[in-house]
Structure formats: C-alpha cells, structure tokens
Design a protein around this motif. Structure first.
Motif, PDB file in Angstrom:
ATOM      1  N   ILE A  19       0.869  -1.171   0.000  1.00  0.00           N
ATOM      2  CA  ILE A  19       0.000   0.000   0.000  1.00  0.00           C
ATOM      3  C   ILE A  19       0.910   1.225   0.000  1.00  0.00           C
ATOM      4  N   ILE A  20       0.750   2.078  -1.010  1.00  0.00           N
ATOM      5  CA  ILE A  20       1.585   3.257  -1.151  1.00  0.00           C
ATOM      6  C   ILE A  20       0.683   4.475  -1.072  1.00  0.00           C
ATOM      7  N   TYR A  21       1.040   5.440  -0.233  1.00  0.00           N
ATOM      8  CA  TYR A  21       0.165   6.593  -0.048  1.00  0.00           C
ATOM      9  C   TYR A  21       0.932   7.911  -0.023  1.00  0.00           C
ATOM     10  N   ALA A  22       0.179   8.983  -0.233  1.00  0.00           N
ATOM     11  CA  ALA A  22       0.659  10.352  -0.076  1.00  0.00           C
ATOM     12  C   ALA A  22      -0.390  11.097   0.737  1.00  0.00           C
ATOM     13  N   THR A  23       0.065  11.970   1.626  1.00  0.00           N
ATOM     14  CA  THR A  23      -0.882  12.711   2.454  1.00  0.00           C
ATOM     15  C   THR A  23      -0.308  14.061   2.842  1.00  0.00           C
ATOM     16  N   ILE A  24      -1.181  15.023   2.979  1.00  0.00           N
ATOM     17  CA  ILE A  24      -0.812  16.326   3.557  1.00  0.00           C
ATOM     18  C   ILE A  24      -1.519  16.485   4.896  1.00  0.00           C
ATOM     19  N   THR A  25      -2.788  16.163   4.909  1.00  0.00           N
ATOM     20  CA  THR A  25      -3.633  16.370   6.091  1.00  0.00           C
ATOM     21  C   THR A  25      -3.621  15.192   7.051  1.00  0.00           C
ATOM     22  N   THR A  45      -0.658  -9.722   5.383  1.00  0.00           N
ATOM     23  CA  THR A  45       0.305  -8.866   6.069  1.00  0.00           C
ATOM     24  C   THR A  45       0.773  -7.770   5.101  1.00  0.00           C
ATOM     25  N   PRO A  46      -0.037  -6.733   4.944  1.00  0.00           N
ATOM     26  CA  PRO A  46       0.328  -5.681   3.991  1.00  0.00           C
ATOM     27  C   PRO A  46       1.485  -4.828   4.506  1.00  0.00           C
ATOM     28  N   GLU A  47       2.212  -4.265   3.571  1.00  0.00           N
ATOM     29  CA  GLU A  47       3.266  -3.312   3.905  1.00  0.00           C
ATOM     30  C   GLU A  47       2.803  -1.943   3.418  1.00  0.00           C
ATOM     31  N   ILE A  48       3.011  -0.933   4.254  1.00  0.00           N
ATOM     32  CA  ILE A  48       2.599   0.429   3.922  1.00  0.00           C
ATOM     33  C   ILE A  48       3.841   1.281   3.695  1.00  0.00           C
ATOM     34  N   HIS A  49       3.816   2.045   2.597  1.00  0.00           N
ATOM     35  CA  HIS A  49       4.940   2.915   2.236  1.00  0.00           C
ATOM     36  C   HIS A  49       4.398   4.267   1.788  1.00  0.00           C
ATOM     37  N   GLU A  50       5.202   5.290   1.930  1.00  0.00           N
ATOM     38  CA  GLU A  50       4.859   6.582   1.348  1.00  0.00           C
ATOM     39  C   GLU A  50       5.450   6.642  -0.063  1.00  0.00           C
ATOM     40  N   PHE A  51       4.805   7.400  -0.935  1.00  0.00           N
ATOM     41  CA  PHE A  51       5.307   7.531  -2.306  1.00  0.00           C
ATOM     42  C   PHE A  51       6.764   7.986  -2.327  1.00  0.00           C
ATOM     43  N   ASP A  52       7.112   8.963  -1.477  1.00  0.00           N
ATOM     44  CA  ASP A  52       8.487   9.483  -1.429  1.00  0.00           C
ATOM     45  C   ASP A  52       9.523   8.407  -1.164  1.00  0.00           C
ATOM     46  N   ASP A  53       9.128   7.375  -0.429  1.00  0.00           N
ATOM     47  CA  ASP A  53      10.063   6.330  -0.013  1.00  0.00           C
ATOM     48  C   ASP A  53       9.962   5.069  -0.860  1.00  0.00           C
ATOM     49  N   THR A  54       9.231   5.138  -1.975  1.00  0.00           N
ATOM     50  CA  THR A  54       8.964   3.931  -2.748  1.00  0.00           C
ATOM     51  C   THR A  54       9.530   4.045  -4.153  1.00  0.00           C
ATOM     52  N   ASP A  55      10.344   3.072  -4.506  1.00  0.00           N
ATOM     53  CA  ASP A  55      10.830   2.939  -5.878  1.00  0.00           C
ATOM     54  C   ASP A  55       9.912   1.930  -6.560  1.00  0.00           C
ATOM     55  N   ILE A  56       9.252   2.369  -7.596  1.00  0.00           N
ATOM     56  CA  ILE A  56       8.275   1.518  -8.276  1.00  0.00           C
ATOM     57  C   ILE A  56       8.884   0.186  -8.719  1.00  0.00           C
ATOM     58  N   VAL A  66      -1.837  -1.275  -3.869  1.00  0.00           N
ATOM     59  CA  VAL A  66      -2.906  -0.320  -3.579  1.00  0.00           C
ATOM     60  C   VAL A  66      -2.280   1.064  -3.481  1.00  0.00           C
ATOM     61  N   LEU A  67      -2.760   1.990  -4.298  1.00  0.00           N
ATOM     62  CA  LEU A  67      -2.283   3.363  -4.266  1.00  0.00           C
ATOM     63  C   LEU A  67      -3.336   4.230  -3.595  1.00  0.00           C
ATOM     64  N   ASP A  79       2.717  16.169  -5.553  1.00  0.00           N
ATOM     65  CA  ASP A  79       4.119  16.312  -5.963  1.00  0.00           C
ATOM     66  C   ASP A  79       4.957  15.104  -5.572  1.00  0.00           C
ATOM     67  N   GLU A  80       4.720  14.565  -4.373  1.00  0.00           N
ATOM     68  CA  GLU A  80       5.540  13.458  -3.890  1.00  0.00           C
ATOM     69  C   GLU A  80       5.284  12.152  -4.643  1.00  0.00           C
ATOM     70  N   SER A  81       4.253  12.140  -5.488  1.00  0.00           N
ATOM     71  CA  SER A  81       3.969  10.938  -6.275  1.00  0.00           C
ATOM     72  C   SER A  81       4.351  11.099  -7.749  1.00  0.00           C
ATOM     73  N   LEU A  82       4.863  12.257  -8.136  1.00  0.00           N
ATOM     74  CA  LEU A  82       5.161  12.521  -9.550  1.00  0.00           C
ATOM     75  C   LEU A  82       6.169  11.548 -10.146  1.00  0.00           C
ATOM     76  N   ASP A  83       7.275  11.276  -9.443  1.00  0.00           N
ATOM     77  CA  ASP A  83       8.279  10.346  -9.974  1.00  0.00           C
ATOM     78  C   ASP A  83       7.682   8.950 -10.140  1.00  0.00           C
ATOM     79  N   PHE A  84       6.935   8.503  -9.147  1.00  0.00           N
ATOM     80  CA  PHE A  84       6.279   7.195  -9.205  1.00  0.00           C
ATOM     81  C   PHE A  84       5.328   7.156 -10.400  1.00  0.00           C
ATOM     82  N   PHE A  85       4.519   8.188 -10.539  1.00  0.00           N
ATOM     83  CA  PHE A  85       3.549   8.276 -11.633  1.00  0.00           C
ATOM     84  C   PHE A  85       4.262   8.208 -12.992  1.00  0.00           C
TER      85      PHE A  85
END
Length: 161
Positions: A19-25, A45-56, A66-67, A79-85
């Motif tokens: 599960i990869i996510y981005a959040t501000i709030t 047993t899912p693993e959760i990552h932030e977009f900034d810390d994830t290499d696709i 899951v995005l 912005d933090e998901s642009l490279d991944f995208f």
C-alpha cells in the motif's frame, strides 16, 4: 454443521500486498491504515509505504498494489507521487492486481478526487488488473466508508485467487 466447517476451512492464500500513499492532512494515511487493517482481518500482512520512499521497480514481487493519493491544486496528483507516476510509463504490471483510493473535499467541485481518476488511467496503461472501482472518500475515512473499503479489499483478494 458441514456449512460451518466449510466456512472455517476456506483459507485465503497469503499474497504480497503493498500500500503506497501520499498525504498532507493525514487523511490518506488514515485511509491507507484502514485498508491495511481490512487486509489484516483477512489474514494478510500488507506493507505500507509513502510515495516518497517507494521505488516503483522494488514492487516487482508484489501481488496486490494499492495506491492512495490526494488531489492537489486544480486536480493535480501530489508532488511526492510525480516520480512514481512517471515511472509507471516504464513498467509492465500485467501480473499485478491494483486499486486506487483517495480522500478529497467535495468543496473543490469538479476537482474532487481528480487525482484518483488520473492514477486509475495510469494504472490501466501498465496492463495491471484494476480489480475494483476507484474509491473516493470525503475527507477522513470514518465508519460510513467501511463498506467501500471492505468491498475494495474483497475484490482485490478475489482477483488474486
């Protein structure tokens, strides 16, 4: 009694869920955790990552991806998901099962959760199985969103079998 025994003997195979996510709030972090908790209830047993810390390219072994993203400034992806995208243009996810979720604020009208739709289109271009409809949550997830989250996870797991 046989039906009850059958119910408990049905075992869902373990799959690798990221599960990869981005959040501000913080709303999407709550949403990512709600999705993860639903997977855990089903023996995963899912693993959760932030977009900034994830290499696709590190998601090669994932069965389910899951995005979870928010929509920024006039319907843009975070912005933090642009490279991944952008990197999604270079991958082949034909063996992946995916979902996209996101929180937003209906105050923004036509831009409400627009990034969720943008990511859904990008996921389709990778060849992945977008196994469930995009899930859009108004602000922070609450109990009223539980059925949509449960349905999403159910459809992902069904697609993985």
């Amino acid at each position: 009694m046989k039906a009850l025994a059958k119910k408990f003997s049905t075992k869902i195979e373990s799959v690798k869920v990221d599960i990869i996510y981005a959040t501000i709030t913080g709303n999407n972090e709550l949403l990512a955790n709600a999705v993860a908790n639903e997977f855990k209830k089903r023996g995963q047993t899912p693993e959760i990552h932030e977009f900034d810390d994830t290499d696709i390219f590190d998601l090669e072994d994932s069965d389910i991806i899951v995005l979870v993203c928010y929509t920024y400034d006039n319907g843009s992806i975070p912005d933090e998901s642009l490279d991944f995208f952008d990197d999604m243009q270079e991958i082949d996810w034909t063996d992946k099962i995916c979902a996209i979720l996101g929180s937003g604020d209906k105050f923004y009208g036509q831009d409400y959760c627009k990034a969720v739709d943008t990511f859904a289109e990008q996921i389709k271009k990778t060849g992945a199985n977008l196994a469930t409809s995009p899930v859009k949550i108004q602000l922070a997830p609450d109990e009223s969103d539980a059925p949509a989250i449960k349905k999403c996870v159910s459809e992902l797991l069904a697609a993985s079998n």
